[in-house]
Design an enzyme around this catalytic site. Structure first.
Site, PDB file in Angstrom:
ATOM      1  N   LEU A 181       0.817  -1.207   0.000  1.00  0.00           N
ATOM      2  CA  LEU A 181       0.000   0.000   0.000  1.00  0.00           C
ATOM      3  C   LEU A 181       0.852   1.260   0.000  1.00  0.00           C
ATOM      4  O   LEU A 181       0.395   2.313  -0.440  1.00  0.00           O
ATOM      5  CB  LEU A 181      -0.913   0.016   1.229  1.00  0.00           C
ATOM      6  CG  LEU A 181      -1.931  -1.118   1.337  1.00  0.00           C
ATOM      7  CD1 LEU A 181      -2.618  -1.080   2.684  1.00  0.00           C
ATOM      8  CD2 LEU A 181      -2.959  -1.020   0.220  1.00  0.00           C
ATOM      9  N   GLY A 182       2.045   1.172   0.515  1.00  0.00           N
ATOM     10  CA  GLY A 182       2.886   2.363   0.585  1.00  0.00           C
ATOM     11  C   GLY A 182       4.265   2.020   1.102  1.00  0.00           C
ATOM     12  O   GLY A 182       4.525   0.925   1.603  1.00  0.00           O
ATOM     13  N   GLN A 183       5.158   2.963   0.952  1.00  0.00           N
ATOM     14  CA  GLN A 183       6.546   2.790   1.347  1.00  0.00           C
ATOM     15  C   GLN A 183       6.998   4.059   2.056  1.00  0.00           C
ATOM     16  O   GLN A 183       6.676   5.167   1.640  1.00  0.00           O
ATOM     17  CB  GLN A 183       7.438   2.552   0.113  1.00  0.00           C
ATOM     18  CG  GLN A 183       8.920   2.422   0.406  1.00  0.00           C
ATOM     19  CD  GLN A 183       9.287   1.043   0.901  1.00  0.00           C
ATOM     20  OE1 GLN A 183       8.700   0.054   0.456  1.00  0.00           O
ATOM     21  NE2 GLN A 183      10.245   0.963   1.809  1.00  0.00           N
ATOM     22  N   GLY A 184       7.704   3.908   3.136  1.00  0.00           N
ATOM     23  CA  GLY A 184       8.246   5.056   3.844  1.00  0.00           C
ATOM     24  C   GLY A 184       9.582   4.714   4.459  1.00  0.00           C
ATOM     25  O   GLY A 184      10.097   3.596   4.290  1.00  0.00           O
ATOM     26  N   GLY A 185      10.147   5.679   5.183  1.00  0.00           N
ATOM     27  CA  GLY A 185      11.429   5.432   5.812  1.00  0.00           C
ATOM     28  C   GLY A 185      11.361   4.338   6.856  1.00  0.00           C
ATOM     29  O   GLY A 185      12.363   3.682   7.144  1.00  0.00           O
ATOM     30  N   PHE A 186      10.174   4.113   7.414  1.00  0.00           N
ATOM     31  CA  PHE A 186      10.002   3.076   8.433  1.00  0.00           C
ATOM     32  C   PHE A 186       9.994   1.687   7.835  1.00  0.00           C
ATOM     33  O   PHE A 186      10.247   0.695   8.504  1.00  0.00           O
ATOM     34  CB  PHE A 186       8.682   3.303   9.186  1.00  0.00           C
ATOM     35  CG  PHE A 186       7.494   3.269   8.282  1.00  0.00           C
ATOM     36  CD1 PHE A 186       6.923   2.082   7.877  1.00  0.00           C
ATOM     37  CD2 PHE A 186       6.961   4.451   7.791  1.00  0.00           C
ATOM     38  CE1 PHE A 186       5.839   2.061   7.026  1.00  0.00           C
ATOM     39  CE2 PHE A 186       5.871   4.434   6.952  1.00  0.00           C
ATOM     40  CZ  PHE A 186       5.311   3.244   6.564  1.00  0.00           C
ATOM     41  N   GLY A 187       9.633   1.583   6.549  1.00  0.00           N
ATOM     42  CA  GLY A 187       9.453   0.289   5.916  1.00  0.00           C
ATOM     43  C   GLY A 187       8.269   0.342   4.975  1.00  0.00           C
ATOM     44  O   GLY A 187       8.034   1.363   4.319  1.00  0.00           O
ATOM     45  N   ASP A 241       3.312  14.073  15.914  1.00  0.00           N
ATOM     46  CA  ASP A 241       3.611  13.898  14.485  1.00  0.00           C
ATOM     47  C   ASP A 241       2.322  13.985  13.664  1.00  0.00           C
ATOM     48  O   ASP A 241       2.097  13.194  12.752  1.00  0.00           O
ATOM     49  CB  ASP A 241       4.309  12.559  14.247  1.00  0.00           C
ATOM     50  CG  ASP A 241       5.005  12.517  12.891  1.00  0.00           C
ATOM     51  OD1 ASP A 241       5.274  13.594  12.316  1.00  0.00           O
ATOM     52  OD2 ASP A 241       5.278  11.414  12.394  1.00  0.00           O
TER      53      ASP A 241
END
Length: 783
Positions: A471-477, A590
């Site tokens: 569904l998505g990608q970020g710095g967390f994983g 945040d």
């Protein structure tokens, strides 16, 4: 020659006699009906069902030479399935006989015409017949109407046949149950019986006298969940039904079309699944209900758990210890376990962030006896149990719903496969120990409650974390869409090993979200900490994150002013809950558009609590040297001094509000030649009374221009430089919903210049004692 003819005649005569005898025997054995006028069954004659599978006749047990009984057997007398005169055998050597008496009942009599057994039906006519049906059911019925007056299926012996119904009436207490033989050669009623019980969530019990000996676990509509081997092979076999609350009778039956199976309650109290071996012409045992010591009811006593693969097999549940340590050490576990520390269920403790009760999960178990049923979704089970100080455990099965326990937890068994998860209520001190056993890199955990998912189940749900489900990608994983075995859709957030969000943020989110419940907060379903994984499991929200709508021109068109205002109000209510209305005081730290998720009706839900901070009830402000958050949303006192409070979230909400109305990003605003940030741009337009230029063109033609202007006013109040000048979220909601409230004039916002914001960012990067968490900037596609 004469002798030769005599011998020949004798041979012919013998042949004719044998043939005639055989014909007569076959003829009588094929008859399936006894009438009052034409048939009396005597030993060794038999009555056979039309399909010739079942036979009714007299028999003598293998180790008895004097006692005779009337019984039904399948194929051969070695497989008896029903006995009539179990406690009244024919004791003399003469033959007994079966007939329909003058009053219409079916009776077994000895040679002296004493009635040893009768169907004992009252108020019937004498015009009756008895028939042995193809199912093995012996029925007595009226000739004229065909109405069944009596049937052996309602008076079973030790065998549970296909289409037979074990039943219990919860109003009258009347039961149709199995009873064991006394010994393998004595069919009289033995010590053990089997019946359907606990009708709120039905279970099958084996009883030794009046004491429970074994139980099946609850019925979930397809299987008994306390029998781990009872799987999809049974789905076309067993069924359980009832006749509603007025009648109060529940029935358990089974039917296998393609195989011959039956179940037998043996004299030693075990329950066997057997099948007919045509080659050997005998019954073969395929399954035992009691295959280990752990199958005996309550083997480990109250609050004990039995695992046949362990030595010793009994252990106390987490948070409990043996009631009698000396007996326990010698293998006498009957007294069970007691709680080490009392539960902390009261209002004072529930409102204290450092105390309270929570739940530890015991996986793949046979759940305890005496469950209470509540029709609800899985998440509400925990909520309902936690809100009830008498509730000490809960479990959920999609076919049953919620099961709650308020008394002793008895007869828990650990399975290597099957079963379901049981959540046991413990004080907070036990939760810390439980989680420390799983996460070695965290020395102190204030975790209240959690739900642990198995990595294998999450891998299955996401097709092994396949890219098609991402569904998505970020710095967390990465975040993946998944579907659990029960059909529930989930969003799986898998932290990468190089993530800026480490163990502390992971644990912080689990700790915070396990305590919160609000319609405008995303729901955390649980986590996974197997191996080196750190995985969070959320409810799935189909409409992605808010930034994907606000900053995407095609999707902007779908967000009219009414929908945007509803989103703003929902976010505000979620923040108010965090700050004031929840049993904890939470500062999110945040808040941004990408952390606002939308459900299928575009209702907003605040997510991502990895940076959140729990405040004590008396705390209003805190200081930190570790600055976390996202560039463009951080308040000035937090960015420059490390001070944060609920007013820090108010500042972020103000930024978010202006972004929603303008359709522009504060963190990448390049529209103004004077290098103004979005906040600076909004302030300049406000001062010049040109606020219309700030409004997203998609809503600029709205008839609610005054409401939009009012919201911009509120947004500017929220982003004022000094925290004391900003309103609380209570005031924000009041201002959003009241046209009569006179709003104070806003003061100049902080960070009105883009360069100023970049300078702050640079100083934070170069300060070794503080670091901004840029990894929290995400591009989630929805969950």
């Amino acid at each position: 020659m004469l002798l030769h003819f005599i011998r020949a005649d004798i041979h012919i005569l013998v042949f004719l006699l044998v043939t005639l005898t055989s014909f007569c025997y076959v003829a009588t054995s094929l008859l399936d009906t006894i009438t009052s006028s034409s048939y009396i069954l005597k030993d060794p004659e038999t009555l056979s069902s039309n399909n010739t599978m079942f036979h009714l006749g007299f028999f003598t047990p293998s180790n008895s030479s004097t006692f005779t009984y009337l019984g039904i057997w399948y194929m051969s007398k070695s497989s008896l399935v029903w006995v009539a005169n179990r406690n009244q055998p024919i004791k003399d050597s003469s033959s007994g006989h079966l007939k329909i008496s003058e009053d219409g009942n079916l009776v077994v009599m000895n040679q002296q015409n004493q009635i040893l057994w009768s169907t004992n039906v009252t108020n019937i006519t004498s015009n009756t017949t008895a028939q042995l049906q193809n199912t093995g059911n012996l029925v007595l019925q009226e000739n004229t109407t065909g109405r069944i007056l009596w049937q052996s299926f309602q008076h079973p012996a030790n065998t549970f046949l296909p289409k037979m119904e074990l039943s219990t009436n919860e109003i009258t207490g009347q039961r149709v149950k199995l009873t064991s033989w006394r010994t393998p050669s004595d069919p009289s009623i033995g010590d053990f019986s089997m019946s359907l019980e606990r009708l709120n969530i039905p279970q099958v019990f084996i009883w030794r006298g009046t004491q429970p000996y074994w139980r099946s676990g609850p019925w979930n509509g397809q299987v008994f969940i306390g029998i781990p081997t009872m799987n999809t092979n049974y789905l076309d076999g067993f069924y359980l039904d009832g006749e509603g609350p007025n009648n109060g009778t529940y029935y358990l039956s089974y039917n296998y079309a393609n195989t011959t199976m039956m179940y037998v309650l043996s004299p030693d109290g075990n329950f066997h699944e057997t099948y007919w071996d045509y080659a050997k012409r005998e019954w073969t045992v395929d399954w035992f209900a009691i295959s280990s010591e752990c199958d005996f009811y309550g083997k480990c006593g109250p609050f004990g758990s039995c695992d046949p693969t362990n030595s010793p097999i009994c252990s106390c549940l987490r948070g409990f210890e043996p009631r009698n340590a000396q007996e326990w050490s010698k293998g006498n576990w009957s007294s069970g376990c007691v709680r080490k520390e009392p539960l902390q269920c009261d209002d004072r403790v529930r409102n204290n962030s450092r105390g309270g009760d929570g739940f530890v999960r015991l996986q793949n178990v046979k759940v305890p006896d005496f469950s209470q049923w509540m029709s609800s979704i899985a998440y509400d089970c925990r909520t309902e149990c936690l809100a009830n100080c008498s509730c000490i455990a809960y479990a959920y099965d999609s076919g049953i719903g919620c099961m709650l326990w308020t008394g002793n937890l008895i007869d828990i068994q650990k399975f290597s496969m099957g079963g379901i998860d049981l959540y046991i209520r413990v004080p907070s001190s036990e939760l810390v120990k439980a989680f420390q056993n799983h996460v070695d890199d965290i020395s102190q955990v204030k975790l209240q409650e959690h739900s642990l998912f198995e990595l294998e189940k999450l891998a299955t749900a996401t097709n092994n974390f396949h890219s098609d489900n991402k569904l998505g990608q970020g710095g967390f994983g990465s975040v993946y869409k998944g579907r659990l075995e029960d059909g529930q859709e989930i969003a799986v957030k898998r932290l990468s090993k190089t993530s800026g969000q480490g163990a502390e943020e992971f644990m912080n989110e689990v700790m915070v979200m396990s305590k919160l419940q609000h319609r405008n907060l995303v729901r955390l379903l649980g986590c996974c900490i197997e191996r080196d994984e750190k995985i969070l499991v959320y409810e799935y929200l189909p409409n992605r994150s808010l930034d994907a709508h606000i900053f995407d021109p095609p999707k902007q068109k779908a967000l009219n002013w009414e929908k945007r205002f509803n989103i703003l109000e929902g976010i505000a209510r979620g923040l108010l809950y965090l700050h004031r209305d929840s049993r904890l005081k939470i500062i999110h730290r945040d808040l941004k558009l990408s952390n606002i998720l939308l459900d299928d009706e575009l209702n907003p839900k605040i997510s991502d609590f990895g940076m959140a901070k729990i405040f004590e009830n008396t705390e209003n402000e805190a200081n930190t040297r570790r600055i976390v958050g996202t560039f463009g949303y951080i308040s000035p006192e937090y960015a420059l001094q490390g001070l944060f409070s609920e007013k820090s979230d108010v500042f972020s909400f103000g930024v978010l509000l202006l972004e929603i109305i303008s359709g522009r990003k504060n963190s990448s605003f390049h529209e103004n030649v004077e290098s103004l940030s979005l906040l600076g741009f909004a302030w300049k337009l406000w001062e010049n009374d040109n606020i219309r230029s700030l409004i997203d063109p998609e809503i600029s033609d709205s008839s609610n221009k005054e409401d939009i202007k009012r919201c911009i006013h509120i947004g500017l109040l929220c982003v004022q430089e000094l925290a004391r000048d900003r309103p609380t979220m209570t005031s924000v909601i009041s201002m959003l919903n009241s046209e009569t409230v006179n709003l104070p004039p806003p003061k100049q916002p902080a960070f009105i210049q883009i360069q100023t914001m970049l300078d702050v960012e640079s100083s934070l990067r170069n300060d070794g004692a503080c670091s901004i968490n840029y990894m929290s900037v995400t591009n989630i596609q929805g969950r």
